[in-house]
Design a protein around this motif. Structure first.
Motif, short mmCIF file in Angstrom:
data_model
loop_
_atom_site.label_atom_id
_atom_site.label_comp_id
_atom_site.label_asym_id
_atom_site.label_seq_id
_atom_site.Cartn_x
_atom_site.Cartn_y
_atom_site.Cartn_z
N ILE A 100 -92.48 41.10 81.99
CA ILE A 100 -92.41 39.74 81.98
C ILE A 100 -91.63 39.30 80.54
O ILE A 100 -90.71 38.67 80.46
N GLN A 101 -92.20 40.00 79.36
CA GLN A 101 -91.81 39.77 78.28
C GLN A 101 -90.32 40.39 77.92
O GLN A 101 -89.25 39.56 77.35
N ALA A 102 -90.16 41.35 78.49
CA ALA A 102 -88.66 41.86 78.48
C ALA A 102 -87.86 41.26 79.44
O ALA A 102 -86.49 41.07 79.21
N LEU A 103 -88.08 40.63 80.39
CA LEU A 103 -87.33 39.67 81.28
C LEU A 103 -87.09 38.47 80.49
O LEU A 103 -85.83 37.90 80.46
N LEU A 104 -88.19 38.05 79.63
CA LEU A 104 -87.89 36.58 78.95
C LEU A 104 -86.70 36.83 78.09
O LEU A 104 -85.98 36.17 77.57
N GLU A 105 -86.75 38.49 77.16
CA GLU A 105 -86.01 38.50 76.21
C GLU A 105 -84.48 38.59 76.77
O GLU A 105 -83.43 38.06 76.08
N LYS A 106 -84.53 39.17 77.92
CA LYS A 106 -82.92 39.19 78.56
C LYS A 106 -82.41 38.07 78.94
O LYS A 106 -81.37 37.57 78.46
N VAL A 107 -83.31 36.98 79.44
CA VAL A 107 -83.06 35.65 79.70
C VAL A 107 -82.35 35.17 78.63
O VAL A 107 -81.50 34.29 78.49
N GLU A 108 -83.08 35.00 77.37
CA GLU A 108 -82.78 34.48 76.19
C GLU A 108 -81.42 34.93 75.60
O GLU A 108 -80.80 34.21 75.16
N LYS A 109 -81.50 36.29 75.86
CA LYS A 109 -80.03 37.01 75.54
C LYS A 109 -78.79 36.40 76.18
O LYS A 109 -77.93 35.98 75.79
N LEU A 110 -79.15 36.19 77.52
CA LEU A 110 -78.25 35.64 78.13
C LEU A 110 -77.64 34.33 77.89
O LEU A 110 -76.63 33.67 77.91
N LEU A 111 -78.80 33.44 77.75
CA LEU A 111 -78.69 32.28 77.14
C LEU A 111 -77.83 31.89 75.88
O LEU A 111 -76.98 31.19 75.70
N ASP A 112 -77.92 33.01 75.00
CA ASP A 112 -77.53 32.98 73.75
C ASP A 112 -75.98 33.22 73.91
O ASP A 112 -74.74 32.76 73.40
N GLU B 87 -74.13 30.26 75.41
CA GLU B 87 -73.89 29.39 74.53
C GLU B 87 -72.84 29.78 73.52
O GLU B 87 -71.75 28.98 73.48
N ASP B 88 -72.61 30.96 73.27
CA ASP B 88 -71.36 31.64 72.44
C ASP B 88 -70.16 31.50 73.28
O ASP B 88 -69.11 31.15 72.65
N ARG C 83 -69.55 29.43 75.64
CA ARG C 83 -69.14 27.86 75.71
C ARG C 83 -68.49 27.29 74.38
O ARG C 83 -67.58 26.62 74.43
N GLU C 84 -68.80 27.97 73.21
CA GLU C 84 -68.46 27.60 71.96
C GLU C 84 -66.93 28.09 71.93
O GLU C 84 -65.98 27.29 71.42
N GLN C 85 -66.97 29.35 72.40
CA GLN C 85 -65.46 30.04 72.14
C GLN C 85 -64.59 29.36 73.26
O GLN C 85 -63.23 29.01 72.77
N ASN C 86 -64.99 28.94 74.33
CA ASN C 86 -63.99 28.37 75.33
C ASN C 86 -63.71 26.83 74.99
O ASN C 86 -62.43 26.41 75.11
N LYS C 87 -64.72 26.18 74.32
CA LYS C 87 -64.36 25.12 73.69
C LYS C 87 -63.31 25.11 72.33
O LYS C 87 -62.17 24.42 72.64
N ALA C 88 -63.61 26.01 71.38
CA ALA C 88 -62.52 26.31 70.80
C ALA C 88 -61.15 26.88 71.19
O ALA C 88 -60.04 26.28 70.65
N MET C 89 -61.07 27.45 72.15
CA MET C 89 -59.94 27.89 72.96
C MET C 89 -59.29 26.76 73.40
O MET C 89 -58.06 26.47 73.40
N ARG C 90 -59.97 25.79 74.07
CA ARG C 90 -59.28 24.75 74.99
C ARG C 90 -58.74 23.54 73.71
O ARG C 90 -57.62 22.67 73.88
N ASN C 91 -59.22 23.30 72.53
CA ASN C 91 -59.19 22.85 71.69
C ASN C 91 -57.70 23.32 71.00
O ASN C 91 -56.65 22.71 70.60
N ALA C 92 -57.65 24.55 70.90
CA ALA C 92 -56.45 25.36 70.03
C ALA C 92 -55.45 25.23 71.30
O ALA C 92 -54.21 24.81 70.88
#
Length: 70
Positions: free
Chosen positions: A6-18, A21-22, A24-33
């Protein structure tokens, strides 16, 4: 499921969420550019059209002068 799994799965989910988010930020920056490039492109197209008209006018004037001096 064991606690370790369960802990390993939670860590994987957190990494996926990170990563999500990265991305999404890159996509936003690319759209602005892209928006900035599109605006610059529009401005350059407009400037090119103005320059093209001025050159065409100068050619017309030169042709008129040539015909009149004749």
């Amino acid at each position: 499921m064991q606690e370790a799994e369960i802990q390993a799965l939670l860590e994987k989910v957190e990494k996926l969420l990170d990563v999500h988010e990265d991305l999404r930020e890159q996509n936003k920056a690319m759209r602005n550019a892209e928006a900035a490039w599109q605006a610059e492109r529009g401005k350059l197209i407009q400037q090119n059209e103005i320059a093209r008209r001025k050159v065409a006018e100068m050619i017309t004037r030169l042709q008129t002068l040539e015909r009149n001096s004749g």
